[in-house]
Design a protein around this motif. Structure first.
Motif, PDB file in Angstrom:
ATOM      1  N   ASN A 185     -15.676   0.314  17.747  1.00  0.00           N
ATOM      2  CA  ASN A 185     -16.767  -0.058  16.860  1.00  0.00           C
ATOM      3  C   ASN A 185     -16.199  -0.228  15.453  1.00  0.00           C
ATOM      4  N   ALA A 186     -15.926  -1.448  15.056  1.00  0.00           N
ATOM      5  CA  ALA A 186     -15.338  -1.730  13.747  1.00  0.00           C
ATOM      6  C   ALA A 186     -16.095  -2.890  13.123  1.00  0.00           C
ATOM      7  N   ASN A 187     -17.089  -2.556  12.347  1.00  0.00           N
ATOM      8  CA  ASN A 187     -17.942  -3.586  11.757  1.00  0.00           C
ATOM      9  C   ASN A 187     -17.312  -4.244  10.537  1.00  0.00           C
ATOM     10  N   ASN A 188     -16.481  -3.498   9.815  1.00  0.00           N
ATOM     11  CA  ASN A 188     -15.835  -4.041   8.628  1.00  0.00           C
ATOM     12  C   ASN A 188     -14.480  -4.642   8.987  1.00  0.00           C
ATOM     13  N   LYS A 189     -14.001  -5.547   8.159  1.00  0.00           N
ATOM     14  CA  LYS A 189     -12.705  -6.173   8.375  1.00  0.00           C
ATOM     15  C   LYS A 189     -11.918  -6.169   7.070  1.00  0.00           C
ATOM     16  N   ALA A 190     -10.635  -5.878   7.187  1.00  0.00           N
ATOM     17  CA  ALA A 190      -9.782  -5.893   6.007  1.00  0.00           C
ATOM     18  C   ALA A 190      -9.597  -7.326   5.511  1.00  0.00           C
ATOM     19  N   GLN A 191      -9.352  -7.467   4.230  1.00  0.00           N
ATOM     20  CA  GLN A 191      -9.147  -8.791   3.649  1.00  0.00           C
ATOM     21  C   GLN A 191      -7.836  -9.387   4.142  1.00  0.00           C
ATOM     22  N   SER A 192      -7.817 -10.705   4.308  1.00  0.00           N
ATOM     23  CA  SER A 192      -6.626 -11.387   4.818  1.00  0.00           C
ATOM     24  C   SER A 192      -5.425 -11.186   3.900  1.00  0.00           C
ATOM     25  N   SER A 193      -5.666 -11.115   2.588  1.00  0.00           N
ATOM     26  CA  SER A 193      -4.553 -10.943   1.643  1.00  0.00           C
ATOM     27  C   SER A 193      -3.853  -9.606   1.846  1.00  0.00           C
ATOM     28  N   ILE A 194      -4.605  -8.601   2.306  1.00  0.00           N
ATOM     29  CA  ILE A 194      -4.022  -7.278   2.560  1.00  0.00           C
ATOM     30  C   ILE A 194      -3.299  -7.275   3.903  1.00  0.00           C
ATOM     31  N   VAL A 195      -3.949  -7.811   4.921  1.00  0.00           N
ATOM     32  CA  VAL A 195      -3.352  -7.836   6.257  1.00  0.00           C
ATOM     33  C   VAL A 195      -2.048  -8.638   6.260  1.00  0.00           C
ATOM     34  N   ALA A 196      -1.986  -9.707   5.464  1.00  0.00           N
ATOM     35  CA  ALA A 196      -0.790 -10.556   5.414  1.00  0.00           C
ATOM     36  C   ALA A 196       0.432  -9.778   4.969  1.00  0.00           C
ATOM     37  N   ASN A 197       0.228  -8.705   4.206  1.00  0.00           N
ATOM     38  CA  ASN A 197       1.358  -7.897   3.749  1.00  0.00           C
ATOM     39  C   ASN A 197       2.147  -7.290   4.903  1.00  0.00           C
ATOM     40  N   VAL A 198       1.463  -7.047   6.018  1.00  0.00           N
ATOM     41  CA  VAL A 198       2.139  -6.444   7.170  1.00  0.00           C
ATOM     42  C   VAL A 198       3.275  -7.340   7.649  1.00  0.00           C
ATOM     43  N   GLY A 199       3.011  -8.636   7.783  1.00  0.00           N
ATOM     44  CA  GLY A 199       4.046  -9.573   8.212  1.00  0.00           C
ATOM     45  C   GLY A 199       5.189  -9.648   7.223  1.00  0.00           C
ATOM     46  N   HIS A 200       4.879  -9.580   5.938  1.00  0.00           N
ATOM     47  CA  HIS A 200       5.922  -9.616   4.912  1.00  0.00           C
ATOM     48  C   HIS A 200       6.825  -8.391   5.018  1.00  0.00           C
ATOM     49  N   ILE A 201       6.220  -7.244   5.300  1.00  0.00           N
ATOM     50  CA  ILE A 201       7.000  -6.010   5.424  1.00  0.00           C
ATOM     51  C   ILE A 201       7.955  -6.096   6.614  1.00  0.00           C
ATOM     52  N   VAL A 202       7.458  -6.590   7.747  1.00  0.00           N
ATOM     53  CA  VAL A 202       8.316  -6.726   8.934  1.00  0.00           C
ATOM     54  C   VAL A 202       9.497  -7.643   8.630  1.00  0.00           C
ATOM     55  N   ALA A 203       9.237  -8.762   7.976  1.00  0.00           N
ATOM     56  CA  ALA A 203      10.302  -9.715   7.640  1.00  0.00           C
ATOM     57  C   ALA A 203      11.350  -9.057   6.746  1.00  0.00           C
ATOM     58  N   ARG A 204      10.899  -8.270   5.780  1.00  0.00           N
ATOM     59  CA  ARG A 204      11.841  -7.614   4.882  1.00  0.00           C
ATOM     60  C   ARG A 204      12.639  -6.534   5.608  1.00  0.00           C
ATOM     61  N   GLN A 205      11.992  -5.801   6.509  1.00  0.00           N
ATOM     62  CA  GLN A 205      12.694  -4.776   7.276  1.00  0.00           C
ATOM     63  C   GLN A 205      13.801  -5.388   8.127  1.00  0.00           C
ATOM     64  N   ILE A 206      13.497  -6.487   8.791  1.00  0.00           N
ATOM     65  CA  ILE A 206      14.501  -7.152   9.627  1.00  0.00           C
ATOM     66  C   ILE A 206      15.629  -7.700   8.763  1.00  0.00           C
ATOM     67  N   SER A 207      15.285  -8.270   7.623  1.00  0.00           N
ATOM     68  CA  SER A 207      16.300  -8.797   6.705  1.00  0.00           C
ATOM     69  C   SER A 207      17.217  -7.684   6.215  1.00  0.00           C
ATOM     70  N   ASP A 208      16.648  -6.539   5.840  1.00  0.00           N
ATOM     71  CA  ASP A 208      17.452  -5.399   5.384  1.00  0.00           C
ATOM     72  C   ASP A 208      18.370  -4.903   6.499  1.00  0.00           C
ATOM     73  N   TYR A 209      17.821  -4.811   7.708  1.00  0.00           N
ATOM     74  CA  TYR A 209      18.591  -4.326   8.848  1.00  0.00           C
ATOM     75  C   TYR A 209      19.783  -5.241   9.135  1.00  0.00           C
ATOM     76  N   CYS A 210      19.544  -6.545   9.112  1.00  0.00           N
ATOM     77  CA  CYS A 210      20.615  -7.516   9.381  1.00  0.00           C
ATOM     78  C   CYS A 210      21.691  -7.470   8.299  1.00  0.00           C
ATOM     79  N   ALA A 211      21.295  -7.082   7.089  1.00  0.00           N
ATOM     80  CA  ALA A 211      22.247  -7.016   5.975  1.00  0.00           C
ATOM     81  C   ALA A 211      22.925  -5.654   5.886  1.00  0.00           C
ATOM     82  N   GLY A 212      22.632  -4.765   6.828  1.00  0.00           N
ATOM     83  CA  GLY A 212      23.255  -3.442   6.831  1.00  0.00           C
ATOM     84  C   GLY A 212      22.643  -2.477   5.828  1.00  0.00           C
ATOM     85  N   LYS A 213      21.438  -2.788   5.329  1.00  0.00           N
ATOM     86  CA  LYS A 213      20.761  -1.923   4.369  1.00  0.00           C
ATOM     87  C   LYS A 213      19.726  -1.041   5.081  1.00  0.00           C
ATOM     88  N   LYS A 214      19.268  -0.022   4.380  1.00  0.00           N
ATOM     89  CA  LYS A 214      18.193   0.797   4.919  1.00  0.00           C
ATOM     90  C   LYS A 214      16.921  -0.044   4.927  1.00  0.00           C
TER      91      LYS A 214
END
Length: 237
Positions: A185-214
């Motif tokens: 039961n979830a009547n409210n929805k998060a704003q798209s601008s906030i949800v989009a941050n999740v994809g950006h975080i994943v991309a940065r995590q993978i980029s850091d990992y490939c570069a040998g960074k934390k």
């Protein structure tokens, strides 16, 4: 075809706040916050209906997600993997339309397609259960993995990066409940601008990992506080 089980009775509470589903054959009672769309669906299923008929009749229920994910109206009723494959435009993107409900299936797919990192972004059989299966498979394959719980209602969490066979893993301070979800039961929805941050975080995590960074936000649990309009971080020691 889909139809309500025989012996199902639907009621509305006197204060109009609850839908009450009584299954007299099994002696079960389910009370749900009142929703017109759910009432209409249950009434519609008094007669046998095909999946196509249900989707056509209640397609508007899905349309609100168009503003929170990278999809357009023509993508409605398509599988996400199909849409992403169509947009890929690169031969390196492979369409794999398979339900993974056990860790062995994930292991087999990773071996077959030489996958060296797994990003979990689904919710079946449940988000936590799928995260657990991803962890088991990644540990067996000795590859890193990302757990993306996504969002529900106005609660948005950021992706978590994990190394295989490490003391700090998904199950570390995460509980796995032995239960089966009936509905959400979830009547409210998060704003798209906030949800989009999740994809950006994943991309940065993978980029850091490939570069040998934390990886970004490693060993942190993060969610967005809608009331305060800011990200809340909990460092896991």
């Amino acid at each position: 075809m889909f139809i309500l089980q025989d012996g199902i009775f639907l009621f509305k509470s006197l204060d109009d706040k609850k839908l009450i589903i009584r299954n007299y054959l099994n002696g079960l009672v389910i009370k749900i916050n009142y929703q017109d769309s759910l009432k209409d669906l249950l009434c519609y299923l008094k007669k046998p209906r095909s999946k196509g008929e249900i989707i056509t009749k209640f397609s508007d229920i899905k349309k609100d997600n168009l503003y929170r994910q990278n999809y357009v109206k023509s993508d409605l009723n398509k599988k996400k993997v199909e849409v992403l494959f169509e947009r890929g435009g690169r031969p390196s993107i492979i369409l794999i339309d398979i339900m993974c409900n056990n860790s062995a299936k994930i292991v087999d797919l990773c071996k077959e397609y030489k996958i060296d990192i797994v990003i979990q972004a689904g919710d079946y059989p449940s988000t936590r259960e799928l995260a657990k299966l991803t962890e088991i498979a990644a540990n067996e394959l000795n590859i890193s993995y990302v757990i993306n719980a996504g969002y529900i209602s106005n609660v948005v969490s950021l992706a978590e990066f994990y190394y295989p066979n490490n003391v700090y893993d998904f199950l570390y301070k995460h509980e796995i409940y032995k239960e089966k979800r009936i509905f959400t039961n979830a009547n409210n929805k998060a704003q798209s601008s906030i949800v989009a941050n999740v994809g950006h975080i994943v991309a940065r995590q993978i980029s850091d990992y490939c570069a040998g960074k934390k990886p970004f936000k490693y060993r942190e649990r993060v969610f967005f506080d809608i009331g305060a309009l800011e990200w809340r971080t909990e460092k896991i020691e």
